[in-house]
Every structure is written in structure tokens, then in C-alpha cells.
Design a protein around this motif. Structure first.
Motif, short mmCIF file in Angstrom:
data_model
loop_
_atom_site.label_atom_id
_atom_site.label_comp_id
_atom_site.label_asym_id
_atom_site.label_seq_id
_atom_site.Cartn_x
_atom_site.Cartn_y
_atom_site.Cartn_z
N THR A 113 85.61 17.00 20.24
CA THR A 113 84.93 17.46 21.37
C THR A 113 83.48 17.61 20.69
O THR A 113 82.10 17.57 21.45
CB THR A 113 84.74 18.80 22.34
OG1 THR A 113 85.05 19.58 21.36
CG2 THR A 113 86.48 18.86 23.63
N GLU A 155 83.13 22.59 25.31
CA GLU A 155 83.69 21.87 25.68
C GLU A 155 83.23 20.30 25.89
O GLU A 155 82.30 19.97 24.96
CB GLU A 155 83.40 22.33 26.71
CG GLU A 155 83.55 23.41 27.90
CD GLU A 155 84.88 24.13 28.40
OE1 GLU A 155 85.46 22.94 27.85
OE2 GLU A 155 84.78 24.80 28.40
N GLY A 156 83.08 19.78 26.69
CA GLY A 156 83.49 18.50 26.97
C GLY A 156 81.86 18.49 27.23
O GLY A 156 80.99 19.02 27.41
N TYR A 215 75.12 14.00 28.95
CA TYR A 215 75.78 12.16 29.37
C TYR A 215 73.99 12.02 29.19
O TYR A 215 74.26 11.27 28.76
CB TYR A 215 77.23 12.47 30.22
CG TYR A 215 77.62 11.23 30.04
CD1 TYR A 215 78.74 10.59 29.21
CD2 TYR A 215 76.98 10.16 30.53
CE1 TYR A 215 78.93 9.35 29.24
CE2 TYR A 215 77.30 9.29 31.49
CZ TYR A 215 78.25 8.39 30.32
OH TYR A 215 78.58 6.95 31.04
N PHE A 269 84.23 12.86 26.58
CA PHE A 269 84.13 13.07 24.66
C PHE A 269 83.46 12.51 24.27
O PHE A 269 82.52 11.09 25.03
CB PHE A 269 85.73 12.21 24.57
CG PHE A 269 86.73 13.34 24.86
CD1 PHE A 269 87.35 14.32 23.78
CD2 PHE A 269 87.23 12.74 25.83
CE1 PHE A 269 88.55 14.88 24.02
CE2 PHE A 269 88.91 13.57 26.22
CZ PHE A 269 88.69 14.56 24.94
N THR A 317 90.89 16.34 31.53
CA THR A 317 90.97 16.01 30.35
C THR A 317 92.35 14.91 30.79
O THR A 317 92.79 13.25 30.36
CB THR A 317 91.57 16.25 28.83
OG1 THR A 317 90.18 16.73 28.55
CG2 THR A 317 92.50 15.53 27.42
#
Length: 297
Positions: A28, A127-128, A134, A163, A285
Motif C-alpha cells: 500500500t 489504506e490503498g 489516484y 495499489f 482487494t
């Protein structure tokens, strides 16, 4: 580097705690984040057996060699180090930000922290990537992108997951990433956290959870699918397997049943009740676990 929302929390915690612990699932971005925002800190990983053995058996030699301020990565591999950490921190209790710990096995890590470093460490979780993190990645900072392209990015985010490595390398085949991730998770983490007689059974268990995302969690149904007698010891391990996946941050906790009523201030004084919801497994995930080129959604 992708900016992470937890960055400011880490910097604030370092001002008020002598130790900061950053937990989160593998891959992560814990190590990358800390080494970028704390370049003045020394760094060592206990992922190497020889280093973990030094920290475990001769902690005074370990800290003589690796000076504070110090980032200790994958600290769960040296559980005996925690008692020495307590004494070392207490030698200069009011010196903040001495040590930063990371760990990807939250269950064991929190047990050691609560026993040895209670009140001495702030515990934060990475966390991711969120959609905001993103979409603000350097990969997508072109202001000329169209709305169609933005939708395509969101679809990629949903299917590839959060990820950082899959975002940094947009051409990284997700099949290759997740198969390697799963193999590492089973061999390095699961073997230490639970006595699993067959890692293949655990892998099948993960896939069955992925197929049942957001459905009622029925362990007897999963046991039948695995060919396990529901009254055997192996069946009792299924719940433990689910807890391990949750504790290692590869799936969020189950959504618990909820119920409440709403009293309406009307002449008839109606009351509306919402029946208890079913337990669901909200699973992120493991949705990316693939079989024969198919993603389970």
C-alpha cells in the motif's frame, strides 16, 4: 510520488509522540511514503532474517548500529524488540518522533504494541489509494483530458484497485501483480498468523469470498464449496481465516446487522422500523483474484 492523505497526520503525530506506527496491507506504499516524507531518518527493514535476528537477540547492538531518528520496517518480524523499544523510548520520554515503525500484520503488531508501547506510540493506518489520491497521481495530471478519458480512468481504478504500483506503472499487467501478491501473502503472512494445513484451501477460500462480495456471509455454504465437513475442526477455522484476512487489511470487516426505528411526528404517530440487515462481506482487494482470465465482480 503519489501524494497520500495520511501524510499530514504522520507529521503531526511525530510532534506529539516519541514513536509512530504505520500499519496497512502489503504494497500500500508505507515504506515509499515514509522514506519520501522523512528523508533525514535512518532506515532499516526487518524483512531480512539476519537483521530481524539481530534486533531480536541483541537489541542493544541493533540500536548502536542503527541510530535514531529511525524507521524500522516490518517490525512484526522481531516481536521481542518491543520490550527493548519501551525502555529505549523511556530513556528520553519527551523526545518526540524518535522512531517510526511499520507493519503489515496488524493483528500481531497491535498485540505487541498494546503490551509494550501503550501511550508511547501513535497508530495510523495506510489504506490503498482513494479515488482522490489516484486521480491526482502524476500519471493523470494532464488538464487537457476529456470527460470520456476521466471515466476510463475511474473504470481502471475500480478494476485494478488502489495499489500504488499499479498506478505508477499503468502498463503493469494486473494478473501478474495480483498472482504474485497472493503468493507472497499466503507464504509470508498466512503461515505465521494461522495454522493452515493447506495453503491451497486458504487460496480457494479467498476466491469464494471474492465471488460472494456484498452477499450474506454463510460459512456453511463456503465449507460445502470447499468440501469441508461443517462439524470438523477445519470448518471452525473458516471464521478464523476470515478474521485473518480482515486483520491483515486485505478485506474490510464484516458489516454488522443494524436496526432502528423512526418516530414520525404526525397525528397518527407512525413508527417506521428498518429490519436488521444481513451480514455482508464488503471485499475489495480479493475481488482482483482471477481465475482463467476472469475477474470476479
Amino acid at each position: 510520488m503519489i501524494e497520500r492523505s495520511v501524510e499530514n497526520q504522520i507529521k503531526t503525530a511525530l510532534k506529539f509522540f516519541p514513536c509512530v506506527t504505520l500499519t496497512g496491507a502489503r504494497q500500500t506504499g508505507k515504506t515509499t511514503l515514509l522514506r519520501n516524507i522523512l528523508p533525514e531518518y535512518n532506515y532499516i527493514s526487518l524483512d531480512l532474517p539476519s537483521i530481524a535476528a539481530m534486533a531480536e537477540e541483541t537489541p542493544e547492538v541493533f540500536f548502536e548500529k542503527y541510530k535514531t531518528p529511525l524507521i524500522i520496517d516490518e517490525v512484526q518480524y522481531s516481536p521481542k524488540l518491543f520490550r527493548y523499544l519501551k525502555d529505549k523510548i523511556d530513556q528520553d520520554r519527551h523526545s518526540m518522533g524518535q522512531i517510526v515503525l511499520t507493519g503489515s500484520q496488524k493483528f500481531e503488531l497491535m498485540k505487541d504494541l498494546s503490551e509494550s508501547l501503550a501511550g508511547r506510540t501513535a497508530v495510523l493506518e495506510l489504506e490503498g489509494l482513494s479515488w482522490q489520491e489516484y486521480s491526482n497521481s502524476p500519471c493523470f495530471n494532464d488538464s487537457n483530458k476529456t470527460k470520456i478519458e476521466e471515466k476510463a480512468q475511474f473504470r481502471d481504478f475500480v478494476f485494478r484497485g488502489g495499489f500504488p504500483e499499479l498506478t505508477r506503472q499503468l502498463d503493469f499487467p494486473e494478473d501478474m501483480f495480483f498472482s504474485s501478491y497472493l503468493a507472497t501473502y499466503l507464504e509470508r503472512d498466512v503461515r505465521q498468523l494461522i495454522n493452515v494445513t493447506s495453503l491451497r484451501t486458504f487460496e480457494q477460500f479467498i476466491r469464494l469470498l471474492a465471488v460472494r462480495n456484498s452477499q450474506q456471509l454463510d460459512m456453511s455454504c463456503i465449507a460445502n464449496a470447499l468440501g469441508i465437513n461443517t462439524k470438523s475442526d477445519d470448518a471452525k477455522n473458516l471464521k478464523k481465516m476470515s478474521d485473518i484476512l480482515s486483520d491483515s487489511k486485505n478485506i474490510p470487516p464484516e458489516l454488522q446487522p443494524v436496526s432502528y426505528s423512526i418516530a414520525c411526528n404526525t397525528p397518527a404517530d407512525y413508527k417506521f422500523s428498518l429490519a436488521p440487515d444481513k451480514e455482508h462481506k464488503l471485499d475489495i482487494t480479493v475481488l482482483n483474484v482471477k481465475e482463467a482470465g476472469k475477474t470476479y465482480f
